[in-house]
Design a protein around this motif. Structure first.
Motif, PDB file in Angstrom:
ATOM      1  N   PRO A  83      -6.585 -64.776   8.530  1.00 23.48           N
ATOM      2  CA  PRO A  83      -5.959 -63.663   9.228  1.00 23.48           C
ATOM      3  C   PRO A  83      -5.846 -62.654   8.606  1.00 23.48           C
ATOM      4  O   PRO A  83      -5.307 -63.209   7.456  1.00 23.48           O
ATOM      5  N   LYS A  84      -5.771 -61.438   9.516  1.00 24.30           N
ATOM      6  CA  LYS A  84      -5.604 -60.056   8.452  1.00 24.30           C
ATOM      7  C   LYS A  84      -4.111 -59.963   8.701  1.00 24.30           C
ATOM      8  O   LYS A  84      -3.729 -60.739   9.405  1.00 24.30           O
ATOM      9  N   ASP A  85      -3.936 -59.523   7.319  1.00 22.26           N
ATOM     10  CA  ASP A  85      -2.528 -59.042   7.732  1.00 22.26           C
ATOM     11  C   ASP A  85      -2.023 -58.197   8.319  1.00 22.26           C
ATOM     12  O   ASP A  85      -2.921 -57.179   8.540  1.00 22.26           O
TER      13      ASP A  85
ATOM     14  N   GLN B 274     -11.984 -51.854  11.604  1.00 19.68           N
ATOM     15  CA  GLN B 274     -11.958 -52.492  13.037  1.00 19.68           C
ATOM     16  C   GLN B 274     -11.504 -51.640  14.341  1.00 19.68           C
ATOM     17  O   GLN B 274     -11.558 -50.916  15.600  1.00 19.68           O
ATOM     18  N   TRP B 275     -10.200 -50.576  13.707  1.00 15.62           N
ATOM     19  CA  TRP B 275      -9.917 -49.614  14.374  1.00 15.62           C
ATOM     20  C   TRP B 275     -10.539 -48.281  13.670  1.00 15.62           C
ATOM     21  O   TRP B 275     -10.871 -47.900  12.969  1.00 15.62           O
ATOM     22  N   PRO B 276     -10.514 -47.249  15.625  1.00 23.54           N
ATOM     23  CA  PRO B 276     -10.848 -46.057  14.580  1.00 23.54           C
ATOM     24  C   PRO B 276      -9.957 -45.287  14.064  1.00 23.54           C
ATOM     25  O   PRO B 276      -8.086 -45.887  13.935  1.00 23.54           O
TER      26      PRO B 276
ATOM     27  N   PRO C  21       0.061 -45.511  15.403  1.00 23.21           N
ATOM     28  CA  PRO C  21      -0.476 -45.308  14.792  1.00 23.21           C
ATOM     29  C   PRO C  21      -2.130 -46.022  14.403  1.00 23.21           C
ATOM     30  O   PRO C  21      -3.413 -45.731  14.205  1.00 23.21           O
ATOM     31  N   ARG C  22      -1.997 -46.779  14.360  1.00 23.53           N
ATOM     32  CA  ARG C  22      -3.392 -47.868  13.753  1.00 23.53           C
ATOM     33  C   ARG C  22      -4.662 -47.965  15.463  1.00 23.53           C
ATOM     34  O   ARG C  22      -5.944 -48.156  15.497  1.00 23.53           O
ATOM     35  N   CYS C  23      -3.631 -48.460  16.901  1.00 18.96           N
ATOM     36  CA  CYS C  23      -4.869 -48.844  17.966  1.00 18.96           C
ATOM     37  C   CYS C  23      -4.697 -47.116  18.656  1.00 18.96           C
ATOM     38  O   CYS C  23      -5.251 -47.402  19.774  1.00 18.96           O
TER      39      CYS C  23
ATOM     40  N   ARG D  31       6.617 -54.004  16.163  1.00 18.23           N
ATOM     41  CA  ARG D  31       5.868 -54.026  16.237  1.00 18.23           C
ATOM     42  C   ARG D  31       5.004 -53.516  17.104  1.00 18.23           C
ATOM     43  O   ARG D  31       5.396 -53.376  17.814  1.00 18.23           O
ATOM     44  N   CYS D  32       3.596 -53.381  16.599  1.00 17.61           N
ATOM     45  CA  CYS D  32       3.142 -53.297  17.962  1.00 17.61           C
ATOM     46  C   CYS D  32       2.511 -53.827  18.962  1.00 17.61           C
ATOM     47  O   CYS D  32       2.179 -54.686  19.068  1.00 17.61           O
ATOM     48  N   ASP D  33       2.625 -53.193  20.641  1.00 11.47           N
ATOM     49  CA  ASP D  33       2.754 -54.341  22.008  1.00 11.47           C
ATOM     50  C   ASP D  33       1.068 -55.446  21.944  1.00 11.47           C
ATOM     51  O   ASP D  33       0.554 -56.189  22.304  1.00 11.47           O
ATOM     52  N   VAL D  34       0.736 -54.315  21.252  1.00 14.88           N
ATOM     53  CA  VAL D  34      -1.329 -53.932  21.504  1.00 14.88           C
ATOM     54  C   VAL D  34      -2.453 -54.322  20.423  1.00 14.88           C
ATOM     55  O   VAL D  34      -2.841 -55.572  20.579  1.00 14.88           O
ATOM     56  N   CYS D  35      -1.960 -54.528  19.045  1.00 15.29           N
ATOM     57  CA  CYS D  35      -2.290 -54.978  17.968  1.00 15.29           C
ATOM     58  C   CYS D  35      -1.651 -55.234  16.873  1.00 15.29           C
ATOM     59  O   CYS D  35      -2.382 -55.682  16.543  1.00 15.29           O
ATOM     60  N   GLY D  36      -0.275 -56.015  16.976  1.00 14.91           N
ATOM     61  CA  GLY D  36       0.123 -56.507  16.347  1.00 14.91           C
ATOM     62  C   GLY D  36       0.705 -55.808  14.799  1.00 14.91           C
ATOM     63  O   GLY D  36       1.309 -56.859  14.602  1.00 14.91           O
ATOM     64  N   LEU D  37       0.471 -54.397  15.158  1.00 16.48           N
ATOM     65  CA  LEU D  37       0.464 -53.935  13.954  1.00 16.48           C
ATOM     66  C   LEU D  37       1.987 -54.340  13.365  1.00 16.48           C
ATOM     67  O   LEU D  37       2.775 -53.463  13.983  1.00 16.48           O
TER      68      LEU D  37
END
Length: 138
Positions: free
Chosen positions: A4-6, A15-17, A31-33, A48-54
């Motif tokens: 899995p990706k860290d 995978q993110w713009p 800042p990622r998604c 952490r981000c509730d959408v992408c998990g950053l």
């Protein structure tokens, strides 16, 4: 089986713009998604981000937002209050009804967008803590 990706700042994020830090930061978005929440309260970062998990452990804006707000918001509004006092010598009510709200409104609302921008800039530029490198003597 793939690993899995860290979810740290150092992964490739292919995978993110690539998002502009000021656009997502001032809105308080990840800042990622660009969709998840950056803050859990007014100035507290979410874990952490509730959408992408950053994971937001990389973020350490320290006193940066306060410094910029003091320089560009508070100082001019305090100069205005001092100028008004010296020039017009208004009653104390002027400062209670005009100067104090002006100082408050030029400082507090700017803290969150600036903190978001600094955190997003740290992610965008992959900023991390400095490391000492010892030189090898030849």
């Amino acid at each position: 089986m793939t690993e899995p990706k860290d979810n740290t700042m150092t992964d490739t994020n292919d995978q993110w713009p690539r998002l502009e830090p000021w656009r997502v930061g001032i809105r308080g978005k990840c800042p990622r998604c660009g969709k998840g929440k950056l803050f859990s309260s007014f100035l507290k970062l979410a874990p952490r981000c509730d959408v992408c998990g950053l994971d937001y452990d990389f973020a350490e804006p320290a006193d940066g937002p306060a410094f910029f707000v003091i320089c560009f918001g508070c100082v001019p509004s305090v100069f205005f209050a001092v100028w008004a006092e010296v020039t017009f010598q208004p009653s104390m009510w002027f400062h209670v009804l005009v100067s104090m709200p002006l100082v408050f409104l030029s400082c507090v609302p700017l803290l969150r967008p600036l903190k978001g921008w600094l955190v997003a800039s740290q992610f965008h530029h992959k900023a991390e803590e400095g490391k000492l490198v010892e030189r090898e003597d030849a």
